[in-house]
Design a protein around this motif. Structure first.
Motif, PDB file in Angstrom:
ATOM      1  N   LEU A 472     -16.818 -16.089   6.208  1.00  0.00           N
ATOM      2  CA  LEU A 472     -16.054 -17.328   6.331  1.00  0.00           C
ATOM      3  C   LEU A 472     -15.800 -17.925   4.956  1.00  0.00           C
ATOM      4  O   LEU A 472     -14.668 -18.293   4.615  1.00  0.00           O
ATOM      5  CB  LEU A 472     -16.806 -18.329   7.208  1.00  0.00           C
ATOM      6  N   LEU A 473     -16.845 -18.027   4.144  1.00  0.00           N
ATOM      7  CA  LEU A 473     -16.705 -18.626   2.819  1.00  0.00           C
ATOM      8  C   LEU A 473     -15.872 -17.741   1.896  1.00  0.00           C
ATOM      9  O   LEU A 473     -14.984 -18.228   1.184  1.00  0.00           O
ATOM     10  CB  LEU A 473     -18.076 -18.874   2.204  1.00  0.00           C
ATOM     11  N   VAL A 474     -16.123 -16.453   1.905  1.00  0.00           N
ATOM     12  CA  VAL A 474     -15.390 -15.537   1.023  1.00  0.00           C
ATOM     13  C   VAL A 474     -13.899 -15.608   1.308  1.00  0.00           C
ATOM     14  O   VAL A 474     -13.071 -15.664   0.394  1.00  0.00           O
ATOM     15  CB  VAL A 474     -15.913 -14.098   1.193  1.00  0.00           C
ATOM     16  N   ASN A 475     -13.550 -15.627   2.591  1.00  0.00           N
ATOM     17  CA  ASN A 475     -12.135 -15.623   2.958  1.00  0.00           C
ATOM     18  C   ASN A 475     -11.437 -16.937   2.616  1.00  0.00           C
ATOM     19  O   ASN A 475     -10.257 -16.942   2.247  1.00  0.00           O
ATOM     20  CB  ASN A 475     -11.980 -15.343   4.454  1.00  0.00           C
ATOM     21  N   LEU A 476     -12.149 -18.053   2.748  1.00  0.00           N
ATOM     22  CA  LEU A 476     -11.513 -19.357   2.595  1.00  0.00           C
ATOM     23  C   LEU A 476     -11.737 -19.985   1.228  1.00  0.00           C
ATOM     24  O   LEU A 476     -11.084 -20.978   0.889  1.00  0.00           O
ATOM     25  CB  LEU A 476     -12.004 -20.316   3.694  1.00  0.00           C
ATOM     26  N   TRP A 477     -12.641 -19.425   0.422  1.00  0.00           N
ATOM     27  CA  TRP A 477     -12.966 -20.061  -0.850  1.00  0.00           C
ATOM     28  C   TRP A 477     -11.772 -20.165  -1.806  1.00  0.00           C
ATOM     29  O   TRP A 477     -11.604 -21.207  -2.459  1.00  0.00           O
ATOM     30  CB  TRP A 477     -14.131 -19.351  -1.530  1.00  0.00           C
ATOM     31  N   PRO A 478     -10.913 -19.172  -1.931  1.00  0.00           N
ATOM     32  CA  PRO A 478      -9.782 -19.339  -2.857  1.00  0.00           C
ATOM     33  C   PRO A 478      -8.941 -20.568  -2.530  1.00  0.00           C
ATOM     34  O   PRO A 478      -8.565 -21.327  -3.438  1.00  0.00           O
ATOM     35  CB  PRO A 478      -8.995 -18.041  -2.681  1.00  0.00           C
ATOM     36  N   ALA A 479      -8.650 -20.786  -1.250  1.00  0.00           N
ATOM     37  CA  ALA A 479      -7.889 -21.972  -0.866  1.00  0.00           C
ATOM     38  C   ALA A 479      -8.723 -23.230  -1.034  1.00  0.00           C
ATOM     39  O   ALA A 479      -8.208 -24.294  -1.431  1.00  0.00           O
ATOM     40  CB  ALA A 479      -7.411 -21.846   0.581  1.00  0.00           C
ATOM     41  N   ALA A 480     -10.019 -23.140  -0.750  1.00  0.00           N
ATOM     42  CA  ALA A 480     -10.889 -24.300  -0.915  1.00  0.00           C
ATOM     43  C   ALA A 480     -10.962 -24.717  -2.374  1.00  0.00           C
ATOM     44  O   ALA A 480     -10.950 -25.919  -2.699  1.00  0.00           O
ATOM     45  CB  ALA A 480     -12.288 -23.988  -0.377  1.00  0.00           C
ATOM     46  N   ARG A 481     -11.024 -23.741  -3.258  1.00  0.00           N
ATOM     47  CA  ARG A 481     -11.052 -24.069  -4.687  1.00  0.00           C
ATOM     48  C   ARG A 481      -9.751 -24.766  -5.089  1.00  0.00           C
ATOM     49  O   ARG A 481      -9.768 -25.751  -5.843  1.00  0.00           O
ATOM     50  CB  ARG A 481     -11.267 -22.812  -5.521  1.00  0.00           C
ATOM     51  N   ARG A 482      -8.631 -24.263  -4.603  1.00  0.00           N
ATOM     52  CA  ARG A 482      -7.356 -24.919  -4.915  1.00  0.00           C
ATOM     53  C   ARG A 482      -7.345 -26.348  -4.369  1.00  0.00           C
ATOM     54  O   ARG A 482      -6.823 -27.265  -5.024  1.00  0.00           O
ATOM     55  CB  ARG A 482      -6.184 -24.133  -4.309  1.00  0.00           C
ATOM     56  N   ALA A 483      -7.910 -26.534  -3.181  1.00  0.00           N
ATOM     57  CA  ALA A 483      -7.935 -27.870  -2.582  1.00  0.00           C
ATOM     58  C   ALA A 483      -8.770 -28.829  -3.419  1.00  0.00           C
ATOM     59  O   ALA A 483      -8.435 -30.018  -3.560  1.00  0.00           O
ATOM     60  CB  ALA A 483      -8.487 -27.795  -1.158  1.00  0.00           C
ATOM     61  N   LEU A 484      -9.859 -28.328  -3.996  1.00  0.00           N
ATOM     62  CA  LEU A 484     -10.670 -29.159  -4.877  1.00  0.00           C
ATOM     63  C   LEU A 484      -9.910 -29.478  -6.169  1.00  0.00           C
ATOM     64  O   LEU A 484      -9.836 -30.636  -6.598  1.00  0.00           O
ATOM     65  CB  LEU A 484     -11.972 -28.454  -5.210  1.00  0.00           C
ATOM     66  N   GLU A 485      -9.348 -28.468  -6.780  1.00  0.00           N
ATOM     67  CA  GLU A 485      -8.674 -28.662  -8.056  1.00  0.00           C
ATOM     68  C   GLU A 485      -7.414 -29.503  -7.923  1.00  0.00           C
ATOM     69  O   GLU A 485      -6.926 -30.060  -8.910  1.00  0.00           O
ATOM     70  CB  GLU A 485      -8.354 -27.293  -8.667  1.00  0.00           C
ATOM     71  N   PHE A 486      -6.898 -29.636  -6.707  1.00  0.00           N
ATOM     72  CA  PHE A 486      -5.756 -30.510  -6.460  1.00  0.00           C
ATOM     73  C   PHE A 486      -6.105 -31.964  -6.810  1.00  0.00           C
ATOM     74  O   PHE A 486      -5.220 -32.754  -7.146  1.00  0.00           O
ATOM     75  CB  PHE A 486      -5.328 -30.394  -4.993  1.00  0.00           C
ATOM     76  N   CYS A 487      -7.387 -32.304  -6.744  1.00  0.00           N
ATOM     77  CA  CYS A 487      -7.813 -33.661  -7.116  1.00  0.00           C
ATOM     78  C   CYS A 487      -7.447 -33.973  -8.567  1.00  0.00           C
ATOM     79  O   CYS A 487      -7.283 -35.158  -8.919  1.00  0.00           O
ATOM     80  CB  CYS A 487      -9.323 -33.810  -6.965  1.00  0.00           C
ATOM     81  N   TRP A 488      -7.315 -32.953  -9.401  1.00  0.00           N
ATOM     82  CA  TRP A 488      -7.223 -33.157 -10.843  1.00  0.00           C
ATOM     83  C   TRP A 488      -5.810 -32.943 -11.389  1.00  0.00           C
ATOM     84  O   TRP A 488      -5.612 -32.913 -12.610  1.00  0.00           O
ATOM     85  CB  TRP A 488      -8.188 -32.198 -11.559  1.00  0.00           C
ATOM     86  N   ILE A 489      -4.825 -32.797 -10.495  1.00  0.00           N
ATOM     87  CA  ILE A 489      -3.454 -32.596 -10.982  1.00  0.00           C
ATOM     88  C   ILE A 489      -2.943 -33.876 -11.653  1.00  0.00           C
ATOM     89  O   ILE A 489      -3.457 -34.974 -11.425  1.00  0.00           O
ATOM     90  CB  ILE A 489      -2.504 -32.194  -9.843  1.00  0.00           C
ATOM     91  N   GLU A 490      -1.916 -33.742 -12.464  1.00  0.00           N
ATOM     92  CA  GLU A 490      -1.327 -34.903 -13.107  1.00  0.00           C
ATOM     93  C   GLU A 490      -0.783 -35.863 -12.048  1.00  0.00           C
ATOM     94  O   GLU A 490      -0.069 -35.459 -11.133  1.00  0.00           O
ATOM     95  CB  GLU A 490      -0.188 -34.461 -14.034  1.00  0.00           C
ATOM     96  N   GLY A 491      -1.156 -37.130 -12.161  1.00  0.00           N
ATOM     97  CA  GLY A 491      -0.747 -38.117 -11.171  1.00  0.00           C
ATOM     98  C   GLY A 491      -1.537 -38.042  -9.887  1.00  0.00           C
ATOM     99  O   GLY A 491      -1.158 -38.638  -8.876  1.00  0.00           O
ATOM    100  N   GLY A 492      -2.684 -37.318  -9.918  1.00  0.00           N
ATOM    101  CA  GLY A 492      -3.481 -37.099  -8.718  1.00  0.00           C
ATOM    102  C   GLY A 492      -4.601 -38.097  -8.558  1.00  0.00           C
ATOM    103  O   GLY A 492      -4.643 -39.152  -9.187  1.00  0.00           O
TER     104      GLY A 492
END
Length: 819
Positions: A472-492
């Motif tokens: 479960l974690l292996v399959n979803l972690w790439p998207a989960a990481r993107r979801a976390l890093e979305f917090c740090w986008i410009e204007g985020g």
């Protein structure tokens, strides 16, 4: 069939029967509700909510004939409520003209209902028992499109009594409470023999179908009504076509004459079918008549659109009779398993109000709030409006709060996570907080909710931890990481990466907050801790270190800058311009001008300002913030927001509490400085948020205070004022109210790590436990596994060293003894 007595928790009588409507049906199948007086109400089996809708004819009747030939015929229902007496043309109550029993008592522990009926003019006592199987960890066992209606007839006299039970139902295919395309409906008799658990069994009944309703119409389907192992079964596939109500008169006269039914020919577009069974009940004996009501409506639409998505339950059989035929042989086993679950739960040391809130809110999983598509995936509205779903898309910020699925049906929880990350999260990491259907449209909403997205990260960690499912974690972690890093986008949300949520934050209040606030900040802190653990497990120490840095910095900042000595406040920080807000962060219901935002929290004392803390504790983390600040905040919420009586309370929005009731407001402004236009719901009361507060109080050791909040809620859902199985918010059967299961976890101090097999309890006593893949009990004799499979290496109990487990997998029916 089993004759095991059903476990019951609550009893309702008199005016408390007024609002009761217990949903009968499976997960994702729709429901018909069993009313407090025994009527079948709210027929919501046709792919949409349908509050108040019922067929023109739908009732059960009982005829008795004593040894001296005295005949009595009654509807198998209790008395009408006084509120049903007056209408433009007399009473408009369902089945108003039928004679009925004088006394009714409704006993229940979801999913069971037992209506006891008595009348001095009737020589027998009648108990109507209604349920649909509910077996935690087994989604399929809990997903039958069937209502079981058992009529237990007891003869207290010293002479035999001839008893007949008859069920009648109009063929309303084509009608769903909103749309009427009924045309060419017809009924046929149906009979089948099937192998039961202990002996061959037989079903005799009727199948209701249609030739005129389009095969692809949402309202197309079939319905079946059958009696199991009947002794003298007679049927009608139609009632006489007569005017002035004489169709009912003809049925009543026919049934009353001898307790049997003679066939009638009907040319109605919606003919009525009836099934009767006649038996002799010996002196002092009890005879049980078991009826099954089944349905099959395959053409579910995608949220509020015409796209066809279908139903999982209708892929398993071809029609309603096939559903009954498949179900009947398993009834005894499924009933026994359901009784075992409820009995285990009620035998625990939990206070009754916690048992009631946790158990009764599970009914939401069987309503039109949820559904499963043919591939088995699980989806949910926020709740149910009277005729349509309320707020589509498995809304992340609402479904963040519930704790029923991870602990009782891990398969469902993991399905939600798969959709959120694998389908609703785009390449930038923006998770559409409302998922579109069909799934190729999953990202079409194009708006991220700060609390929703961050909560999903915590839930992924929680569900991975509970299940131990590395895949479960292996399959979803790439998207989960993107979801976390979305917090740090410009204007985020945290563009400067200082651990503080300063940006435009859409959230469950349906508006955007601007600037640091406790609600979003607590979600962020929880998400950072969860992401740290997941990153390190995936071997990404750099990201893990960054999450820890941001967490430490953000936690300290929140305690220093947002805590005002009583609670955490919102520091409003408007952007310099709307262009400074990143795309995908604003929805249309918030402030029109971000640079001068209205609809903010500001200095308010918010009921769920520590929502992230609640979920983090559930997931096994320590406190996210200064523990004294947390305790002070929770106590302050209770002190400032709890009102005993609402006679003097002004509320410009929706009223879920009235008069002399007690509840906790969404927000108060004890220090003044209320914005001219606060966030929309500040003056309301909603039970899901109250449950969050209650669980938070319990988690921090303020147990009595938390129990008082839960008691206040359940006192309002007392059957007289509101339906005990329908804690409403933005709609009936609101998903957020399933946060009530969190109190079960908090009071027992239960914690389980499926990755390591370590289980802990923080309190002593007799406990019910569940992991989503297994459940059972803990008592002085040992740890018992009732259902599922449990990976266990160590068990820790209060005041004792951990118990090492050598056989690390315990299966259903096994026990880890303590002696």
């Amino acid at each position: 069939m089993t004759t095991t007595a059903w476990p019951l928790l609550r009893t309702y009588t008199g005016r408390q029967l007024r609002r009761i409507a217990l949903p009968l049906g499976g997960i994702g199948t729709g429901t018909v509700s069993f009313g407090g007086r025994g009527n079948l109400r709210d027929w919501e089996i046709v792919n949409r909510p349908a509050k108040g809708f019922h067929p023109g004819t739908a009732f059960f009747a009982i005829r008795t004939e004593s040894a001296d030939g005295v005949v009595s015929t009654r509807a198998a229902e209790g008395p009408l409520d006084l509120s049903d007496y007056e209408g433009a043309h007399g009473s408009a109550a369902q089945n108003h003209g039928l004679p009925r029993f004088r006394e009714a008592t409704f006993g229940t522990a979801y999913p069971f209902a037992r209506l006891s009926l008595r009348d001095d003019d009737v020589p027998v006592e009648l108990a109507v028992e209604a349920f649909t199987p509910f077996v935690p960890t087994d989604v399929e066992a809990s997903s039958w499109p069937v209502a079981v209606l058992r009529f237990a007839v007891t003869n207290p006299t010293d002479q035999p009594v001839t008893v007949s039970l008859a069920g009648s139902l109009e063929n309303f295919i084509g009608r769903d409470g909103t749309t009427d395309v009924a045309e060419g409906n017809y009924n046929t008799t149906a009979t089948g023999s099937m192998g039961g658990e202990s002996q061959e069994m037989r079903a005799d009944g009727v199948l209701l179908r249609s030739r005129g309703v389009s095969l692809d119409a949402e309202q197309f389907g079939s319905i079946a009504l059958a009696v199991l192992d009947g002794q003298d079964v007679t049927r009608r596939t139609g009632w006489a076509d007569r005017t002035w109500g004489d169709s009912l008169l003809d049925f009543w006269d026919d049934f009353s004459a001898d307790g049997r039914l003679d066939e009638r020919i009907s040319e109605s577009e919606t003919p009525i079918a009836s099934v009767a069974d006649r038996r002799t009940v010996a002196a002092g004996a009890t005879e049980r008549f078991t009826f099954l009501l089944g349905w099959h409506f395959p053409n579910r639409r995608a949220w509020e659109k015409p796209d066809h998505v279908g139903n999982h339950y209708t892929t398993l059989v071809d029609d309603a009779w096939a559903a009954i035929s498949r179900f009947a042989p398993q009834l005894e086993t499924l009933e026994r398993r359901t009784v075992a679950f409820v009995s285990d739960f009620l035998a625990s040391d939990l206070p009754d109000q916690v048992k009631e809130a946790a158990l009764f809110n599970l009914s939401t999983l069987r309503t039109q709030t949820v559904f499963r598509t043919p591939d088995g995936r699980f989806f949910g509205w926020e709740g149910c409006s009277d005729r349509v779903g309320s707020c589509f898309g498995s809304c992340t910020h609402v479904w963040n709060y519930e704790q029923a699925t991870p602990y009782l049906f891990g398969e469902i929880a993991r399905s939600l996570r798969e959709v959120e990350f694998a389908h609703a999260t785009d390449e930038q990491g923006l998770m559409s907080f409302r998922v579109g259907l069909p799934l190729q449209e999953a990202q079409d909403w194009r708006v991220a909710a700060a609390d929703g997205q961050l909560g999903c990260l915590v839930k992924l960690y929680r569900d991975w931890r509970l299940s131990g499912d590395d895949e479960l974690l292996v399959n979803l972690w790439p998207a989960a990481r993107r979801a976390l890093e979305f917090c740090w986008i410009e204007g985020g949300w945290d563009a400067d990466r200082d651990g503080v949520m300063e940006g435009c934050q859409h959230n469950t209040m349906d508006v955007e907050y601007y600037g640091p606030n406790p609600q979003m900040q607590s979600w962020y802190l929880a998400a950072l801790r969860a992401s740290e653990e997941m990153a390190r497990y995936q071997g990404d120490e750099k990201l893990g270190d960054e999450c820890r840095r941001l967490f430490d910095q953000g936690s300290a900042w929140m305690d220093e800058h947002l805590f005002n000595g009583e609670y955490y406040r919102h520091e409003i920080r408007p952007p310099a311009s709307a262009d400074d807000v990143a795309p995908g962060l604003r929805e249309s219901m918030g402030a029109a001008d971000p640079t001068h935002p209205e609809l903010q929290l500001g200095d308010g004392c918010l009921v769920d300002q520590l929502a992230g803390q609640y979920l983090a504790r559930i997931a096994g983390f320590d406190s996210l913030l200064d523990t004294e600040h947390v305790r002070t905040t929770l106590a302050s919420i209770l002190r400032h927001n709890r009102l005993e009586g609402f006679h003097g309370h002004f509320n410009h929005m929706r009223s879920y509490v009235l008069g002399d009731e007690t509840a906790v407001l969404m927000c108060s402004y004890p220090r003044g400085n209320r914005p001219e236009r606060p966030f929309p719901y500040f003056s309301e009361v909603m039970t899901g948020f109250e449950h969050i507060l209650a669980v938070g109080l319990i988690q921090e050791g303020l147990v009595d205070e938390g129990l008082r909040v839960i008691s206040d809620i359940r006192a309002r859902y007392d059957g007289e004022r509101r339906n005990p199985y329908d804690e409403a918010e933005c709609g009936h059967h609101y998903a957020r109210a399933m946060a009530s299961w969190g109190a079960v976890v908090a009071l027992t101090g239960f914690d389980y790590d499926g990755r390591t097999g370590v289980m802990r309890f923080a309190t002593s006593g007799t406990h019910f436990w569940s992991t989503g893949n297994a459940f059972g009990t803990l008592d002085t004799d040992g740890l018992h596994v009732r259902e599922g499979s449990l990976f266990l290496t160590s068990l820790s109990l209060p005041g004792a060293p951990p118990i090492a487990v050598t056989a690390d997998t315990l299966t259903a029916g096994s026990t880890l003894p303590f002696h």
